[in-house]
Structure formats: C-alpha cells, structure tokens
Design a protein around this motif. Structure first.
Motif, PDB file in Angstrom:
ATOM      1  N   THR A 208       0.819  -1.213   0.000  1.00 38.08           N
ATOM      2  CA  THR A 208       0.000   0.000   0.000  1.00 38.08           C
ATOM      3  C   THR A 208       0.854   1.266   0.000  1.00 38.08           C
ATOM      4  O   THR A 208       0.366   2.341  -0.305  1.00 38.08           O
ATOM      5  CB  THR A 208      -0.930   0.028   1.228  1.00 38.08           C
ATOM      6  N   LYS A 209       2.126   1.112   0.360  1.00 31.53           N
ATOM      7  CA  LYS A 209       3.034   2.270   0.378  1.00 31.53           C
ATOM      8  C   LYS A 209       3.706   2.504  -0.974  1.00 31.53           C
ATOM      9  O   LYS A 209       4.372   3.506  -1.188  1.00 31.53           O
ATOM     10  CB  LYS A 209       4.118   2.069   1.440  1.00 31.53           C
ATOM     11  N   VAL A 210       3.566   1.537  -1.903  1.00 30.95           N
ATOM     12  CA  VAL A 210       4.192   1.652  -3.219  1.00 30.95           C
ATOM     13  C   VAL A 210       3.183   2.256  -4.189  1.00 30.95           C
ATOM     14  O   VAL A 210       2.064   1.761  -4.319  1.00 30.95           O
ATOM     15  CB  VAL A 210       4.679   0.283  -3.740  1.00 30.95           C
ATOM     16  N   CYS A 211       3.578   3.316  -4.857  1.00 33.51           N
ATOM     17  CA  CYS A 211       2.679   4.034  -5.764  1.00 33.51           C
ATOM     18  C   CYS A 211       2.325   3.173  -6.984  1.00 33.51           C
ATOM     19  O   CYS A 211       3.172   2.454  -7.509  1.00 33.51           O
ATOM     20  CB  CYS A 211       3.376   5.316  -6.211  1.00 33.51           C
ATOM     21  N   PHE A 212       1.077   3.253  -7.434  1.00 36.54           N
ATOM     22  CA  PHE A 212       0.716   2.603  -8.688  1.00 36.54           C
ATOM     23  C   PHE A 212       1.479   3.270  -9.826  1.00 36.54           C
ATOM     24  O   PHE A 212       1.717   4.484  -9.812  1.00 36.54           O
ATOM     25  CB  PHE A 212      -0.788   2.701  -8.944  1.00 36.54           C
ATOM     26  N   SER A 213       1.856   2.470 -10.813  1.00 36.26           N
ATOM     27  CA  SER A 213       2.746   2.965 -11.874  1.00 36.26           C
ATOM     28  C   SER A 213       2.167   4.141 -12.646  1.00 36.26           C
ATOM     29  O   SER A 213       2.889   5.089 -12.984  1.00 36.26           O
ATOM     30  CB  SER A 213       3.083   1.824 -12.846  1.00 36.26           C
ATOM     31  N   ASP A 214       0.848   4.120 -12.944  1.00 34.31           N
ATOM     32  CA  ASP A 214       0.287   5.229 -13.730  1.00 34.31           C
ATOM     33  C   ASP A 214       0.386   6.548 -12.964  1.00 34.31           C
ATOM     34  O   ASP A 214       0.719   7.595 -13.538  1.00 34.31           O
ATOM     35  CB  ASP A 214      -1.154   4.943 -14.150  1.00 34.31           C
ATOM     36  N   ASN A 215       0.134   6.509 -11.646  1.00 31.79           N
ATOM     37  CA  ASN A 215       0.264   7.726 -10.834  1.00 31.79           C
ATOM     38  C   ASN A 215       1.721   8.172 -10.724  1.00 31.79           C
ATOM     39  O   ASN A 215       2.028   9.361 -10.725  1.00 31.79           O
ATOM     40  CB  ASN A 215      -0.314   7.498  -9.439  1.00 31.79           C
ATOM     41  N   TRP A 216       2.632   7.206 -10.611  1.00 31.58           N
ATOM     42  CA  TRP A 216       4.065   7.507 -10.457  1.00 31.58           C
ATOM     43  C   TRP A 216       4.583   8.251 -11.682  1.00 31.58           C
ATOM     44  O   TRP A 216       5.287   9.253 -11.553  1.00 31.58           O
ATOM     45  CB  TRP A 216       4.829   6.198 -10.249  1.00 31.58           C
ATOM     46  N   PHE A 217       4.231   7.770 -12.859  1.00 32.55           N
ATOM     47  CA  PHE A 217       4.701   8.435 -14.080  1.00 32.55           C
ATOM     48  C   PHE A 217       3.951   9.743 -14.343  1.00 32.55           C
ATOM     49  O   PHE A 217       4.552  10.725 -14.779  1.00 32.55           O
ATOM     50  CB  PHE A 217       4.581   7.490 -15.281  1.00 32.55           C
ATOM     51  N   LYS A 218       2.647   9.754 -14.070  1.00 28.73           N
ATOM     52  CA  LYS A 218       1.859  10.973 -14.313  1.00 28.73           C
ATOM     53  C   LYS A 218       2.322  12.121 -13.434  1.00 28.73           C
ATOM     54  O   LYS A 218       2.361  13.269 -13.864  1.00 28.73           O
ATOM     55  CB  LYS A 218       0.369  10.698 -14.065  1.00 28.73           C
ATOM     56  N   SER A 219       2.669  11.823 -12.181  1.00 33.64           N
ATOM     57  CA  SER A 219       3.086  12.878 -11.248  1.00 33.64           C
ATOM     58  C   SER A 219       4.557  13.252 -11.402  1.00 33.64           C
ATOM     59  O   SER A 219       5.043  14.171 -10.745  1.00 33.64           O
ATOM     60  CB  SER A 219       2.816  12.433  -9.808  1.00 33.64           C
ATOM     61  N   GLY A 220       5.268  12.551 -12.288  1.00 34.62           N
ATOM     62  CA  GLY A 220       6.679  12.885 -12.535  1.00 34.62           C
ATOM     63  C   GLY A 220       7.585  12.593 -11.356  1.00 34.62           C
ATOM     64  O   GLY A 220       8.602  13.269 -11.171  1.00 34.62           O
ATOM     65  N   ARG A 221       7.252  11.543 -10.565  1.00 29.81           N
ATOM     66  CA  ARG A 221       8.079  11.252  -9.391  1.00 29.81           C
ATOM     67  C   ARG A 221       9.467  10.767  -9.776  1.00 29.81           C
ATOM     68  O   ARG A 221      10.383  10.784  -8.948  1.00 29.81           O
ATOM     69  CB  ARG A 221       7.364  10.217  -8.513  1.00 29.81           C
ATOM     70  N   TRP A 222       9.642  10.379 -11.031  1.00 30.62           N
ATOM     71  CA  TRP A 222      10.958   9.955 -11.501  1.00 30.62           C
ATOM     72  C   TRP A 222      11.957  11.109 -11.509  1.00 30.62           C
ATOM     73  O   TRP A 222      13.169  10.883 -11.501  1.00 30.62           O
ATOM     74  CB  TRP A 222      10.847   9.354 -12.903  1.00 30.62           C
TER      75      TRP A 222
END
Length: 232
Positions: A208-222
């Motif tokens: 539950t602490k790991v972000c879903f991939s679509d949100n991770w890329f959309k929010s630019g967390r990379w």
C-alpha cells in the motif's frame, strides 16, 4: 519554440536539463518574457529551492540563461526575469575545447561545432548555426537520429518492465508518459535507472506504500530520482 530549443540542448546533467525545460515552458514567444517565481519553478521541477538555485547557476555559467533581478514596486525585490539565450545549444560537457559561451562574447558553440553570432546576424564562417528558412531562434536538429517509433515503444516497454510488477496499472498511460519524457530530452537509460532505483528503494515497503505505476509516471516522481543520478 523555446521548448524545442531546451530539448535540443546537449551536455547538461538531467536535473539541470529539467530546470531548463521547465523555464522554457514559461517562455512567452510574443513578449520574450520568462518570469516564474523561484518557488513556482522549484515546485514544477519537484526539487528544493537550494537545489534549483544550484542548477540555475550551472545554466548561467553555460551562457544558456541570464537572471535579471526585478523590484516589486515598493522598494522590495520581486521575482526574477529570466532571459533564455536561444542561440546556444551546448552545455559544458558537450563543448569542444576552446568553445566560447561568454555572455559578452559574440561566439557560442552549436552542435556542428561552428560558431553562431549571439546577435544572430551572421555565422562567422557559414550559415550552419541557424535554420535559414524558419524562425531565427530555432536551432538545427541534433545529428543523432531520433528513435524510430518501434524503438521508442521498445524502450518504453523496457522501462515500464522495471517497475514493481504487482503495482503496475494503466499501461497505456505509463507508456505515453515515458515517451513524453524521452521526447522532452530525458535519456531512456536514465529513466530506466530511475525506475530501477525506485523499485529497489520500495522493495521493503508494504504494497500500500508503493505508488501505482500510472500515478508515479503521471506525477513525474521519476524527476527526483534523476536528480539523484545527476549528483552521482
């Protein structure tokens, strides 16, 4: 126009490139004005102000950007005005020895190694510095061929495959965001390394602490992980 220029600048570390691209996104092509506040720019780049100022200093040293202080009308200090030097396309690590990018000097290095007049009147030896039949602020395309559509998709799939597999979601969204980042000038291998680093860092988290991939890329967390790569 400014975004095309920023994406084509070579020789910058990823985090500095992100700052340049975000600055270019604020550029008004009609007025030439570029006036984001430092806090707004730091928020858009997803980095602290101190980190932002360090990368901004790099951009200034390269001759790519000039900061102009402005007053707030009440004797105080307002937001800076940024001047983008759209005729310079090489950062420090990509410049040939002897290349000049001084703010007062006339010459700057383009991707062909030729000199371009900062006043954009004439190129000292040839006309290779500026595309003659397009807007004079646009630079020539880089020598390296862009990725083919098939290769682009292959790289995006490879990057997505490195994400924690049980938190993958919205594949089409993820692929689109990855391809968008690569088109902005982010190198695929750096983006892949950012994803792998996140996967390693989050290995001990509860799911539950790991972000879903679509949100991770959309929010630019990379972007935060690219900053870490740039420092290493």
């Amino acid at each position: 126009m400014a975004l095309i220029w920023a994406a084509n600048v070579k020789g910058l570390k990823p985090a500095a490139k992100i700052v340049l691209i975000q600055l270019a996104d604020f550029h008004n092509k009609e007025t030439g004005q570029c006036n984001p506040s430092a806090q707004r720019l730091a928020d858009e780049c997803e980095m602290g102000r101190a980190t932002l100022f360090r990368h901004m200093a790099t951009l200034e040293e390269c001759g790519l950007v000039t900061r102009h202080a402005r007053g707030d009308g009440d004797g105080g200090r307002g937001a800076n005005h940024y001047e983008l030097h759209l005729d310079i396309t090489l950062g420090p690590s990509a410049r040939p020895k002897g290349g000049c990018s001084s703010r007062d000097g006339v010459a700057s290095q383009n991707e062909t190694g030729g000199n371009v007049s900062k006043k954009r009147e004439k190129s000292p030896g040839s006309e290779t510095g500026v595309v003659s039949n397009r807007d004079r602020n646009l630079t020539i395309e880089p020598k390296n061929e862009p990725l083919s559509r098939g290769r682009e998709a292959e790289e995006a799939e490879k990057i997505l495959a490195a994400y924690p597999p049980d938190r993958l979601r919205g594949k089409a969204t993820c692929i689109a965001r990855i391809e968008e980042a690569v088109k902005e000038g982010i190198r695929p291998e750096h983006l892949l390394q950012a994803v792998k680093t996140y996967a390693t860092d989050s290995a001990g988290f509860t799911r539950t602490k790991v972000c879903f991939s679509d949100n991770w890329f959309k929010s630019g967390r990379w972007r935060a992980y690219l900053e870490g790569i740039a420092k290493s």
